[in-house]
Structure formats: C-alpha cells, structure tokens
Write a protein that holds these residues in place. Structure first.
Motif, PDB file in Angstrom:
ATOM      1  N   GLY A  18       0.823  -1.205   0.000  1.00  0.00           N
ATOM      2  CA  GLY A  18       0.000   0.000   0.000  1.00  0.00           C
ATOM      3  C   GLY A  18       0.858   1.256   0.000  1.00  0.00           C
ATOM      4  O   GLY A  18       1.926   1.298   0.615  1.00  0.00           O
ATOM      5  N   GLY A  19       0.383   2.262  -0.710  1.00  0.00           N
ATOM      6  CA  GLY A  19       1.114   3.521  -0.773  1.00  0.00           C
ATOM      7  C   GLY A  19       2.154   3.582  -1.871  1.00  0.00           C
ATOM      8  O   GLY A  19       2.820   4.617  -2.028  1.00  0.00           O
ATOM      9  N   THR A  20       2.303   2.479  -2.644  1.00  0.00           N
ATOM     10  CA  THR A  20       3.254   2.505  -3.755  1.00  0.00           C
ATOM     11  C   THR A  20       2.795   3.502  -4.808  1.00  0.00           C
ATOM     12  O   THR A  20       1.634   3.502  -5.217  1.00  0.00           O
ATOM     13  N   LYS A  21       3.708   4.373  -5.231  1.00  0.00           N
ATOM     14  CA  LYS A  21       3.381   5.337  -6.282  1.00  0.00           C
ATOM     15  C   LYS A  21       3.389   4.628  -7.626  1.00  0.00           C
ATOM     16  O   LYS A  21       4.427   4.141  -8.090  1.00  0.00           O
ATOM     17  N   LEU A  22       2.216   4.544  -8.253  1.00  0.00           N
ATOM     18  CA  LEU A  22       2.075   3.787  -9.501  1.00  0.00           C
ATOM     19  C   LEU A  22       2.494   4.637 -10.699  1.00  0.00           C
ATOM     20  O   LEU A  22       2.369   5.854 -10.698  1.00  0.00           O
ATOM     21  N   ASP A  23       2.982   3.960 -11.712  1.00  0.00           N
ATOM     22  CA  ASP A  23       3.391   4.628 -12.950  1.00  0.00           C
ATOM     23  C   ASP A  23       3.245   3.614 -14.081  1.00  0.00           C
ATOM     24  O   ASP A  23       3.993   2.629 -14.139  1.00  0.00           O
ATOM     25  N   ASP A  24       2.279   3.832 -14.972  1.00  0.00           N
ATOM     26  CA  ASP A  24       1.982   2.872 -16.037  1.00  0.00           C
ATOM     27  C   ASP A  24       3.225   2.510 -16.844  1.00  0.00           C
ATOM     28  O   ASP A  24       3.489   1.328 -17.110  1.00  0.00           O
ATOM     29  N   ALA A  25       3.993   3.503 -17.254  1.00  0.00           N
ATOM     30  CA  ALA A  25       5.145   3.257 -18.124  1.00  0.00           C
ATOM     31  C   ALA A  25       6.186   2.383 -17.435  1.00  0.00           C
ATOM     32  O   ALA A  25       6.698   1.421 -18.013  1.00  0.00           O
ATOM     33  N   LEU A  41       6.967  -5.444 -16.192  1.00  0.00           N
ATOM     34  CA  LEU A  41       6.220  -6.640 -16.598  1.00  0.00           C
ATOM     35  C   LEU A  41       6.799  -7.248 -17.869  1.00  0.00           C
ATOM     36  O   LEU A  41       6.838  -8.475 -18.021  1.00  0.00           O
ATOM     37  N   ASP A  42       7.260  -6.405 -18.787  1.00  0.00           N
ATOM     38  CA  ASP A  42       7.857  -6.918 -20.016  1.00  0.00           C
ATOM     39  C   ASP A  42       9.134  -7.692 -19.712  1.00  0.00           C
ATOM     40  O   ASP A  42       9.374  -8.762 -20.275  1.00  0.00           O
ATOM     41  N   ILE A  43       9.952  -7.177 -18.798  1.00  0.00           N
ATOM     42  CA  ILE A  43      11.175  -7.874 -18.401  1.00  0.00           C
ATOM     43  C   ILE A  43      10.837  -9.200 -17.734  1.00  0.00           C
ATOM     44  O   ILE A  43      11.519 -10.205 -17.935  1.00  0.00           O
ATOM     45  N   LEU A  44       9.750  -9.208 -16.947  1.00  0.00           N
ATOM     46  CA  LEU A  44       9.343 -10.422 -16.223  1.00  0.00           C
ATOM     47  C   LEU A  44       8.555 -11.387 -17.094  1.00  0.00           C
ATOM     48  O   LEU A  44       8.096 -12.425 -16.621  1.00  0.00           O
ATOM     49  N   GLU A  45       8.385 -11.042 -18.379  1.00  0.00           N
ATOM     50  CA  GLU A  45       7.706 -11.915 -19.345  1.00  0.00           C
ATOM     51  C   GLU A  45       6.251 -12.189 -18.969  1.00  0.00           C
ATOM     52  O   GLU A  45       5.667 -13.185 -19.396  1.00  0.00           O
ATOM     53  N   TYR A  46       5.652 -11.347 -18.137  1.00  0.00           N
ATOM     54  CA  TYR A  46       4.247 -11.478 -17.765  1.00  0.00           C
ATOM     55  C   TYR A  46       3.939 -12.806 -17.081  1.00  0.00           C
ATOM     56  O   TYR A  46       2.817 -13.309 -17.143  1.00  0.00           O
ATOM     57  N   LEU A  47       4.923 -13.384 -16.391  1.00  0.00           N
ATOM     58  CA  LEU A  47       4.731 -14.642 -15.669  1.00  0.00           C
ATOM     59  C   LEU A  47       4.187 -14.356 -14.276  1.00  0.00           C
ATOM     60  O   LEU A  47       4.769 -13.559 -13.524  1.00  0.00           O
TER      61      LEU A  47
END
Length: 852
Positions: free
Chosen positions: A236-243, A249-255
């Motif tokens: 909770g409280g993490t500052k989100l940033d779409d980019a 997620l791309d680096i993590l291969e969406y696993l």
C-alpha cells in the motif's frame, strides 16, 4: 468365495474395497437424468463459499484473468473427463487449477475434490491415504496397503459419486511411470469423476491421461491481467506509474510467479518502482537477485520452490540428467539470441535430424523452448535463457565456444548470394560475437565471424554497425596475426570500403592505399586480391572528384581482370561499370551509355532476375539516360530498379531509397512535379538522420522541385539547411556541397536576393572549373547561373559574353539539340534582342533631344 486370515491380508483389500459401499447407509438411487443433472459438468445448485475440506490451498484472493482457460477446462471435462494444464514453471498452472476447484466446490452440492501433489512418492502416498481415509476405505492406515491401487479401484468401479481429482506438478517421468503400481498405471477410468493434471512435462502429463489432444497450453498473462495482478500485490502507498510498471512486466515476461516475486521483493526491500526497474535493467545480476529471492507464500508447502528460478532449475536439472542431448542443446541455445533460432543452425549440434527432433521435442515438452508456427524456428523465454546462463556459470566459456563454432559453420564464409539464410542467422551471429574468448583460436574465429557480420551489415545498408564489427575484427587480427597478415589486410580493406559508404572518403582513401601497398609487397601488384583493393580505391577517388587518378586505377583493374578472368567475369564487368561512371562524370554520356548497355546485357544473360548487380547497372544507366534527355526509358528503368531493390533489400534500404530518389528525378525532368515531390517527401519520412549524405541529396532535390513549382520560400529554407548540412558533413569544396550552393543561388535569384545569389554562383563556378574543367556540364551550369544573375541585375554585356561561352560549351559537349543547349540559345537570343531594343531607344532619345 474368498477367505482371508485377517483384515490386513493383501488378498482382502480389493474385496474390502468392494464391500465399503454396501456398508454405507442406504440412500435413494437417482435415475440417470438426475445423475447427469448433479454432475460437475451440468449440475446447478446454490453456490458455496466455504473452504474445501482437506484441501491443501486456500483460495487466492488476488487471482485475476484466465477466464478463457477456466472456461476451456469446463468444456474439455464435459467431453473427455480429463484435461492437462501444461506450461513452464511459474506460469500459474497450480493457481488456475486451485481457482477452478473452488469454483466447482461453490457451484455443486455433492462433489468431492481431492488434490495429489506429485513431487515425490512420499507426497503421492500420503495424499492417497488421506483420500482413502475420507472415503472410509478399509486398509487406509495399513502401511502394507497399495494405497494408490485401492483408491483407484474405488473410483474406477463407480463407488465414489461425483469427484474431481487434481494431480499437481506431475513432472517426473521416472516417478510416475516406473514400477509395478506406478501412478500412471493406476489412474481410474473416470466413472463419475474428472481429472486435472498440471505439468511442466507434456509427455508425462499425456501419459497420465492417455490422450495428447486434451492439453491446454498455459501461456503468460495478458498485459491487462498482469498489471492488475502486479498492483494487487504491491504494498500500500506505492506510487504507480503505467510506463514503469509495463517495462517491469515486459522484463518479467508477464509470468504470474515472477510478478508475485517482484512485488514481494519491492515490499521487502522498501524500494520504489523506479528503483526496482533500475535494478532489473542495470545488469543481469539485478534481475537474478530479484527472481532468485525466496517468495514466502503461506498457501504453499514449506518444501516447494519459492522462486521462479529455483522452480525452473528442477526442470533444467531433470532434462540434463534424463535427456543428455536435450540438456546440451538447451545449454548451447542459451548463448544464442533467444528468438527465432533456425532449425538449420541447431542441426549442426545434433548427429541426425531424428536426434535433433527428439531433443527439441523434449525441450518443448518442458516448455523450456517454444516452436514458431512453421516448426523451423524456436525461441526461449528471456528469463529461462538468463537462468540457464546463470546455472552454467562455471562452464560459460565452454558453451560460448560451442555456440561460436555452431554459428561460424552456418554464417561463414561470407556468401552474399545466400542473403536469406544469413538474415536468419544474423541475430545469433551478433549475440555470439559479443563474447570474449581468451584463447587465440577462438578469438580468431570470433574475428572471422565479426568480419562476416560487417560484410552483411554493409550489404544491408547498416554502415555504422558494419564499421564497428569490422574495426573489432581488424583489431583482433592485427593483435594476434600482425599488421601484414592477409586476414588482417582483408579486414582493413573492408573497413576502407565501409568508410566510403559512410561518406568518409579521405579516411577510406588512406586505409585502402595502405592495404594496396601491403598487398603489393605480400602478393604482388597484379594479384587479384591486390586488384580488388585497387578497384575499391578507384571508387573512393571518384567520390572525391579525383577523376584522373580514379580513371588510372579503374583501367588497371579492368585490364588485369580481363586478362586473368575473362571479359564476362562479374569482377571484370564491375570494372567496366566504374569506367562507365567516370565517363559520365566527364560528361561523355554516349560512351557511358554504351558501356552500361554492354554490362547490363551480359548481366541479364548470366545472372538470375532480379539480381543486385543487374539492378545497380540499370540504376546507373537510367542516370545517363536522364542526362541525354531520354526520360521515358530512364523512368522505366528506374521503376524496375525500385521494385527489384524492394524485393531484394527491403523498402527502407538505403539503396532502395536512392532508386526512389532517381525515379523522382526522372519525373521532375519530365515535368511531373507533384509526383516527384511526393516521392522525395516519402524518402525523407523514412530517413532517420537528416545529416546523412543520401538524405541531404534528397533534400536538395526537394528544394529544386519546390523552386520549379514557384514555392520559393520553402525552397530557400530547405536549400539553406541542405547547404549547411553538406558543409558540415562533406566540407566547403566537396562537389556535392557545391551542387547545393549552385541550386540555392538559382533559388535566391528568383527571390531577387541578387548579391548573395551571385556570391554562391561564383563560388560554385570557381570550384567546378578548378576541379572539373571549364567545359564540364556542371561548370557550364554554374556559368549559366552567374550569367542569369548578371542579366537580371542589368549587366547585359557581361551576361551576353557568359551566355555565349555557355552556348559554345554545351554545343560541343551535349550537341545543338540538347534541351540545355537550346535553353542557352534562347536566353542569349532574348538578351541580344533586349539589348538591341535598349540601344534603339537610346538613339531615339538622342534624336529627339537634337530636334529640341
């Protein structure tokens, strides 16, 4: 009748399994339709939300997506009663199976759900004993009971009503298929029930179910579902940033498992998303650290792998131990580019096609690699590749060397005729070429590979990349073989050619001169290898406008090649092409046209269609035809070249863009200005670097088109930018720079900016006359421009003298019927007429004055 000594007698166990149902309280027997109605596939009853009894996992409140997979499980179980969820470790097979169980439990009132972890024999036996206890089977607590067979017989004979059995992590072929009472032999035949198998190994899973087509492949999450899962797990409280999140997620291969680990790592380390992304991208070590961290999941057993990499390592070690060749193949593939690995490349590692197919099948069975639709190319997950390299750290040098030999055997020697094959191999060649090889043999092999990569990039128009690879090859060969070794000289010669294509003509000249001197000493002045460099230097000197020196070298190359190889050899024809170009540069257009037609005829007779050499010749011939005012044939040839180069090289290759440029020039000279402008603008839309010499040429041509359309302001702006670019890139006195200066002078004349126009035109005239001679067509063009400005500023006598000189020169060089000659004659006649009128009016005025 069967008699047994006591309840523990092994012969009594099957009988007791038969008697158990009869010992239960009697219940009304539903008819067939009622049974169908209550079955897991068709029943509809009030939803239940409580925890499944004796189930190992609680429901995952963060479960997202996979609705299509859950629906597909339903469809498969209606038809076949068994289904396999197959995918690489960490892709979410167990989570999907768990979610499905909870949905079924909540929907159907009388279903029994059983879960069997298949990681080890101990877990399998404990799970089946628990099932037997829940079912009330005699012997469930007897260590001597074959508990798997006991439960299986109970299910198979239909005594258990409405059940769902999950066999999770069924990955070990030895564990599940070997032995008299192996699990694979005791799977019930699905009366009143269904089975779900989750596995990393397709072969094992299909062995358990007996059907290959009942498999659902579990791939990575969609971008939307992955983002939802990631955010649900972040603290909770993490500052989100779409980019930033999408990059992670791309680096993590969406696993899913990787995403869960990443969120846990961010929480544990108390870092921001931006800091986490930096760790992932700064080095492979950062990514390894993140994904090798223990991820605490209280829903899982304490002995289950809690990191993505450790789960994959089990599959990797199993492959290496049980399938040696497949393990070796995976290890080598890890040191290639991870995508589009050609079967042809891998064939060099296997003894036969059958052996390769077997190894590839095993790796695909574990989802460690995937096949493309054609089955001729394969790819690895990025993280699997990284993990494999990590596990092979102690043997890294060995596998880098194996990958190098594999690629060199398929990519080298350089063969421009097999461009398609090299295009498929180039990503892997470039990946391997980055490795450092401490031993001399492999270092020289790497230099050979880098030399071939440079040749490929040169043909592909990637000149900067070609220069980098070639410089590296040259440095290695010079250090290991010496300055005058032939391989070293070959790399230095190639570097000189690349510098020419980069328009670094003086650097190219110095390098090629050095190569020629060394080859002459080593091989002799008339050796064909030496002559190849002589021909290359001739082309550089032509670009520098040093036509006499270029002519001398071109004639030497043509003479030697003709004597040694024959008149029809491609190298001899290349020399004729160079001589034709020099004839054109000297305004000897008829001679150039004859030479080009001779070469083109021979190419068409000997080479396949289309061929790069034929297209190059047609391209050059079209340029000469434009000079001779033969626009229709020039345009037809240019269209052929454009289409051919698109097919061979691609629509955005520099040579294709040059062909489009010349086609546009043909349309401009024919008067189709709008069509020419569209083509020029289409080229500029593709060019990334506006300071590239070819882009600057297009800009100059566009400025001329705009001037011809009376768009003088736009023409001036583009002309000034082009002149500044060429002065910066090529120098003040380069002939291309002077061409732009002359065109800009003409534009400024139309805008009546006469002082600057005259200055630029005079500058162009001085350089062209000095470099090309006063009767060269370019020199005469500049003189015409200066004469026009003199005329427009009232210096009529000077203008007439200059126009007369231009007319004499053009008549001599181009002939009296050439449009440029006629244009000069008209301009001179008009000026002479205006001058006569001016003199006549002066006489009239004097006569009138006398009368007064």
């Amino acid at each position: 009748m069967t008699k047994s000594k006591d309840p523990n007698d092994r012969a009594f166990l099957p009988v007791s399994a038969e008697l158990v149902p009869w010992s239960q309280p009697l219940r009304p027997i539903a008819d067939h339709s009622e049974a169908e109605k209550d079955s897991p596939q068709n029943a509809s009853s009030p939803a239940r939300s409580q925890t499944i009894p004796d189930f190992p996992y609680s429901r995952n409140s963060n479960f997202v997506g996979c609705e299509d997979i859950l629906e597909s499980i339903d469809v498969r179980l209606k038809a076949k009663s068994s289904v396999v969820l197959w995918g690489i470790g960490g892709v979410g097979k167990t989570e999907i199976a768990t979610e499905y169980c909870y949905r079924v439990w909540g929907q159907y009132s009388d279903i029994s759900i059983f879960w069997v972890p298949c990681d080890s024999l101990v877990k399998i036996e404990l799970a089946f004993r628990e099932i037997a206890r829940v079912l009330g089977l005699g012997g469930h607590d007897d260590p001597g009971t074959d508990i798997v067979q006991l439960v299986s017989l109970h299910f198979q004979r239909g005594y258990a009503k409405h059940w769902l059995l999950v066999l999770d992590n069924a990955d070990d072929v030895e564990l599940l298929t070997k032995g008299k009472n192996a699990l694979a032999k005791c799977i019930p035949t699905y009366r009143n029930g269904s089975i779900i198998v989750t596995s990393k190994d397709r072969y094992v899973a299909q062995t358990l179910t007996g059907r290959a087509h009942d498999t659902i492949v579990i791939e990575r999450l969609s971008c939307k579902d992955a983002l939802t899962l990631f955010r649900s797990r972040l603290p909770g409280g993490t500052k989100l940033d779409d980019a930033i999140e999408l990059q992670i997620l791309d680096i993590l291969e969406y696993l899913p498992s990787g995403i869960a680990q990443a969120a846990a790592y961010i929480d544990y380390s108390n870092i921001t998303l931006c800091e986490y992304l930096s760790e992932l991208t700064e080095s492979e070590a950062g990514l390894l650290k993140s994904l090798d961290e223990e991820h605490v999941d209280h829903r899982r057993g304490s002995d289950s792998p809690k990191s993505v990499f450790r789960g994959w390592k089990l599959s990797y070690e199993k492959t290496r131990s049980n399938y040696s060749q497949a393990g070796q193949l995976l290890s080598v593939m890890a040191f290639l580019d991870r995508q589009d690995v050609p079967r042809d490349l891998l064939q060099g590692f296997a003894g036969s096609r059958q052996q390769l197919n077997t190894a590839l099948g095993i790796l695909q069975g574990f989802r460690l690699i995937n096949a493309e639709s054609s089955k001729e190319y394969f790819r690895m997950h990025r993280l699997v590749q990284l993990a494999t390299k990590f596990w092979l750290f102690g043997k890294k040098a060995d596998y880098e060397a194996l990958a190098l030999k594999l690629v060199v055997a398929n990519f080298c020697p350089d063969d421009s005729e097999d461009h398609i094959k090299q295009t498929a191999m180039i990503p892997h060649a470039k990946a391997v070429a980055t490795y450092a090889f401490p031993d001399k043999d492999n270092a020289l092999l790497c230099a050979k590979l880098q030399h071939s990569i440079a040749s490929y990039d040169l043909r592909a128009g990637h000149y900067d990349a070609a220069a980098e690879s070639c410089q590296s090859a040259y440095d290695k060969r010079r250090a290991l073989c010496g300055e005058v070794h032939l391989d070293t000289l070959h790399s230095l010669a190639l570097l000189g050619v690349i510098k020419r294509y980069q328009s670094l003509y003086e650097e190219a000249r110095l390098l090629l001169s050095k190569v020629i001197d060394a080859k002459t000493t080593l091989l002799g002045a008339d050796d064909l290898d030496t002559i190849n460099s002589v021909s290359d230097l001739s082309e550089v000197l032509e670009r520098q406008g040093k036509y006499d020196d270029s002519q001398r070298l071109a004639e030497r190359a043509q003479r030697t090649r003709s004597n040694r190889l024959g008149d029809d050899d491609p190298m001899t024809l290349q020399s004729l092409m160079q001589l034709a170009l020099l004839a054109r540069r000297r305004a000897k257009y008829e001679k150039a046209k004859t030479l080009y037609r001779t070469v083109l005829k021979r190419y068409k007779e000997t080479l396949p269609d289309p061929h790069e050499a034929t297209l190059n010749c047609a391209y050059a011939l079209a340029g000469v035809l434009r000079e001779l005012n033969q626009y229709e044939e020039a345009i037809t040839l240019s269209e052929t070249v454009v289409e051919g180069r698109k097919a061979l090289l691609g629509a955005e290759h520099p040579k294709t863009l040059l062909a489009i440029n010349n086609l546009a020039l043909g349309y401009r000279l024919k008067g189709e200005l709008d069509r020419a402008e569209r083509l020029y603008r289409s080229i500029l839309a593709i060019h990334e670097a506006r300071d590239h010499p070819e882009a600057l040429q297009v800009c100059q041509n566009l400025a001329v088109i705009l001037r011809d359309q009376a768009k003088y302001e736009d023409a001036e702006k583009i002309g000034r930018d082009t002149l500044a670019g060429r002065e910066r890139v090529l120098g003040l006195d380069h002939l291309s720079t002077i061409n732009t200066a002359n065109d800009l002078a003409m534009t400024l004349g139309y805008r009546k900016a006469y002082p600057e126009a005259e200055s630029l035109a005079s500058r162009a005239l001085e350089v062209r006359t000095r470099r090309l001679g006063e009767n060269h067509t370019y020199s005469l063009d500049s003189l015409f421009t200066v004469a026009s400005i003199k005329r427009d500023t009232g210096h009529l006598t000077e203008a007439m003298e200059m126009f007369q000189k231009v007319l004499d020169g053009r008549t001599k060089v181009l002939g009296p019927e050439h449009p440029a000659t006629k244009e000069t004659a008209d301009a001179l006649a008009t000026l002479q007429m205006d001058s006569c009128k001016s003199v006549m009016w002066e006489e009239v005025e004097l006569y009138a004055f006398d009368l007064v």
